[in-house]
Design a protein around this motif. Structure first.
Motif, PDB file in Angstrom:
ATOM      1  N   ASP A  93       0.616  -1.142  -0.110  1.00  0.00           N
ATOM      2  CA  ASP A  93      -0.126   0.180   0.094  1.00  0.00           C
ATOM      3  C   ASP A  93       0.855   1.287  -0.202  1.00  0.00           C
ATOM      4  O   ASP A  93       2.030   1.252  -0.200  1.00  0.00           O
ATOM      5  CB  ASP A  93      -0.781  -0.084   1.171  1.00  0.00           C
ATOM      6  CG  ASP A  93      -0.274  -0.114   2.646  1.00  0.00           C
ATOM      7  OD1 ASP A  93       1.081   0.244   2.644  1.00  0.00           O
ATOM      8  OD2 ASP A  93      -0.802  -0.135   3.657  1.00  0.00           O
ATOM      9  N   ALA A  94       0.230   2.229   0.314  1.00  0.00           N
ATOM     10  CA  ALA A  94       0.847   3.658   0.048  1.00  0.00           C
ATOM     11  C   ALA A  94       1.908   3.848   1.323  1.00  0.00           C
ATOM     12  O   ALA A  94       2.579   4.415   1.120  1.00  0.00           O
ATOM     13  CB  ALA A  94       0.044   4.987   0.216  1.00  0.00           C
ATOM     14  N   ALA A  95       1.657   3.083   2.254  1.00  0.00           N
ATOM     15  CA  ALA A  95       2.671   3.054   3.442  1.00  0.00           C
ATOM     16  C   ALA A  95       3.912   2.070   3.268  1.00  0.00           C
ATOM     17  O   ALA A  95       4.819   2.404   4.190  1.00  0.00           O
ATOM     18  CB  ALA A  95       1.831   2.796   4.787  1.00  0.00           C
ATOM     19  N   THR A  96       3.869   1.390   2.147  1.00  0.00           N
ATOM     20  CA  THR A  96       5.127   0.356   2.327  1.00  0.00           C
ATOM     21  C   THR A  96       6.426   1.208   1.691  1.00  0.00           C
ATOM     22  O   THR A  96       6.021   2.010   0.711  1.00  0.00           O
ATOM     23  CB  THR A  96       4.761  -0.569   1.127  1.00  0.00           C
ATOM     24  OG1 THR A  96       3.639  -1.338   1.368  1.00  0.00           O
ATOM     25  CG2 THR A  96       5.844  -1.590   1.084  1.00  0.00           C
ATOM     26  N   ARG A  97       7.219   1.317   2.479  1.00  0.00           N
ATOM     27  CA  ARG A  97       8.466   1.762   2.104  1.00  0.00           C
ATOM     28  C   ARG A  97       9.399   1.158   1.246  1.00  0.00           C
ATOM     29  O   ARG A  97       9.888  -0.217   1.393  1.00  0.00           O
ATOM     30  CB  ARG A  97       9.180   2.432   3.341  1.00  0.00           C
ATOM     31  CG  ARG A  97       8.355   3.415   4.346  1.00  0.00           C
ATOM     32  CD  ARG A  97       8.957   3.784   5.548  1.00  0.00           C
ATOM     33  NE  ARG A  97      10.219   4.447   5.165  1.00  0.00           N
ATOM     34  CZ  ARG A  97      11.182   4.958   6.025  1.00  0.00           C
ATOM     35  NH1 ARG A  97      11.041   4.721   7.134  1.00  0.00           N
ATOM     36  NH2 ARG A  97      12.132   5.782   5.640  1.00  0.00           N
ATOM     37  N   LEU A  98       9.821   1.523   0.140  1.00  0.00           N
ATOM     38  CA  LEU A  98      10.659   0.873  -0.779  1.00  0.00           C
ATOM     39  C   LEU A  98      11.987   1.559  -1.258  1.00  0.00           C
ATOM     40  O   LEU A  98      12.013   2.544  -1.023  1.00  0.00           O
ATOM     41  CB  LEU A  98       9.833   0.987  -2.413  1.00  0.00           C
ATOM     42  CG  LEU A  98       8.408   0.308  -2.294  1.00  0.00           C
ATOM     43  CD1 LEU A  98       7.597   0.567  -3.703  1.00  0.00           C
ATOM     44  CD2 LEU A  98       8.351  -0.749  -1.705  1.00  0.00           C
ATOM     45  N   PRO A  99      12.854   0.676  -1.837  1.00  0.00           N
ATOM     46  CA  PRO A  99      14.050   1.141  -2.248  1.00  0.00           C
ATOM     47  C   PRO A  99      13.812   2.319  -3.501  1.00  0.00           C
ATOM     48  O   PRO A  99      12.992   2.095  -4.173  1.00  0.00           O
ATOM     49  CB  PRO A  99      14.854  -0.017  -2.798  1.00  0.00           C
ATOM     50  CG  PRO A  99      14.232  -1.037  -2.068  1.00  0.00           C
ATOM     51  CD  PRO A  99      12.772  -0.736  -1.999  1.00  0.00           C
ATOM     52  N   ALA A 100      14.743   3.279  -3.491  1.00  0.00           N
ATOM     53  CA  ALA A 100      14.239   4.404  -4.170  1.00  0.00           C
ATOM     54  C   ALA A 100      14.430   4.037  -5.655  1.00  0.00           C
ATOM     55  O   ALA A 100      13.870   4.769  -6.485  1.00  0.00           O
ATOM     56  CB  ALA A 100      15.592   5.360  -4.116  1.00  0.00           C
ATOM     57  N   ALA A 101      15.127   2.723  -6.246  1.00  0.00           N
ATOM     58  CA  ALA A 101      15.440   2.685  -7.348  1.00  0.00           C
ATOM     59  C   ALA A 101      13.974   1.722  -7.870  1.00  0.00           C
ATOM     60  O   ALA A 101      14.042   1.424  -9.213  1.00  0.00           O
ATOM     61  CB  ALA A 101      16.738   1.830  -7.881  1.00  0.00           C
ATOM     62  N   LEU A 102      13.226   1.285  -7.095  1.00  0.00           N
ATOM     63  CA  LEU A 102      11.878   0.562  -7.351  1.00  0.00           C
ATOM     64  C   LEU A 102      10.565   1.346  -7.434  1.00  0.00           C
ATOM     65  O   LEU A 102      10.591   2.139  -6.628  1.00  0.00           O
ATOM     66  CB  LEU A 102      11.926  -0.651  -6.585  1.00  0.00           C
ATOM     67  CG  LEU A 102      13.198  -1.775  -6.510  1.00  0.00           C
ATOM     68  CD1 LEU A 102      13.029  -2.859  -5.648  1.00  0.00           C
ATOM     69  CD2 LEU A 102      13.506  -2.090  -7.991  1.00  0.00           C
ATOM     70  N   ALA A 103       9.819   0.926  -8.091  1.00  0.00           N
ATOM     71  CA  ALA A 103       8.580   1.617  -8.423  1.00  0.00           C
ATOM     72  C   ALA A 103       7.528   0.908  -7.682  1.00  0.00           C
ATOM     73  O   ALA A 103       7.382  -0.161  -7.598  1.00  0.00           O
ATOM     74  CB  ALA A 103       8.289   1.851  -9.829  1.00  0.00           C
ATOM     75  N   ARG A 104       6.599   1.609  -7.105  1.00  0.00           N
ATOM     76  CA  ARG A 104       5.331   1.120  -6.495  1.00  0.00           C
ATOM     77  C   ARG A 104       4.593   0.437  -7.346  1.00  0.00           C
ATOM     78  O   ARG A 104       3.943   1.284  -8.286  1.00  0.00           O
ATOM     79  CB  ARG A 104       4.646   2.238  -5.732  1.00  0.00           C
ATOM     80  CG  ARG A 104       3.510   1.716  -4.506  1.00  0.00           C
ATOM     81  CD  ARG A 104       3.055   2.827  -3.619  1.00  0.00           C
ATOM     82  NE  ARG A 104       4.115   3.681  -3.035  1.00  0.00           N
ATOM     83  CZ  ARG A 104       4.914   3.267  -1.884  1.00  0.00           C
ATOM     84  NH1 ARG A 104       4.274   2.231  -1.396  1.00  0.00           N
ATOM     85  NH2 ARG A 104       5.804   4.172  -1.573  1.00  0.00           N
TER      86      ARG A 104
END
Length: 267
Positions: A252-263
């Protein structure tokens, strides 16, 4: 991550090879059976997908999580110099034969590239670069040379360095000792689990509850995240996480991802 556009799929420069060369079976991932070498019924004459924007609803979520790591355009435009398998049927069998080999080599290059970009990889960066260059050289071969590549041997050779890169990156983290490599964690209740720096290489996390879990700097190479619940999870700085793994999971929108990957759009 050091930017390497050639290690990212460019479908516009490919002749729809994954939609022809690779087989799939009727399942939760694919609505129909398709044999290797048989064009998918949704492949258009210009090599675009007829249902590209609606694959999940049409029963083809497996297509949305496939990543060739740039192998498709490499085979299409480099190995066979832009020869179209539809217009030049003589090359079709050979193109389809080398795609899986090229795909595995490009995936390996992607992992090696990720490792080289790690700040902690200094002690082995020269070795990583040497192996990267050697694998890249293999991808430049012709059809016959590619068909003879021992992919398993190349993986085994590179894996020694990828393991070391992971150890260096996780050396000072509290979860370094959490070794769940290859563990069966299907459906596991891991809500808000502290998995910082954990070794989850090849772990089966299918449908695992990872809501709010801390996966910072966890090694996720080869982990199966299909239908894993990543809502609110922190994947910042996770090691070797691919876009395909994210696309196969839920978040969801609260999932924090590595900068290089897209939601993923379906989140």
């Amino acid at each position: 991550m050091s930017d390497r556009p050639d290690l990212k799929a460019d479908c516009a420069s490919c002749f729809g090879l994954c939609c022809v060369a690779l087989p799939f079976a009727r399942s939760a991932d694919f609505a129909v059976d398709k044999a290797a070498g048989e064009p998918c019924r949704n492949l258009l004459a210009d090599f675009r997908c007829r249902i590209h924007t609606d694959l999940r609803r049409q029963g083809f979520p497996g297509c949305t999580v496939f990543d060739c790591f740039g192998a498709g355009q490499k085979v299409s435009q480099k190995t066979f110099a832009g020869r179209d398998w539809r217009r030049d049927p003589d090359v079709a069998r050979r193109m389809f034969e080398v795609l899986p080999v090229m795909r595995q080599l490009h995936e390996l290059l992607w992992y090696l590239n990720e490792a080289m970009a790690m700040p902690s990889a200094g002690p082995i960066r020269d070795d990583l670069r040497r192996v990267f260059d050697e694998v890249e050289h293999l991808t430049e071969g012709d059809h016959g040379e590619l068909a003879e590549v021992d992919v398993r041997a190349e993986r085994d050779r590179a894996n020694v360095l990828l393991l070391r890169a992971s150890e260096l990156a996780r050396a000072s983290l509290p979860g370094r000792g959490k070794n769940r490599r290859g563990a069966d964690l299907m459906g596991a209740k891991l809500k808000r689990a502290d998995l910082r720096g954990a070794d989850l290489r090849g772990a089966y996390l299918i449908a695992a509850d990872l809501r709010g879990a801390d996966l910072r700097a966890a090694d996720l190479i080869g982990a199966d995240l299909r239908d894993a619940d990543l809502r609110g999870a922190d994947l910042t700085g996770s090691l070797f996480l691919t876009q395909a793994q994210l696309d196969s999971a839920r978040g969801d929108a609260a999932t924090r991802l590595p900068a290089a990957l897209a939601r993923p759009a379906h989140w």
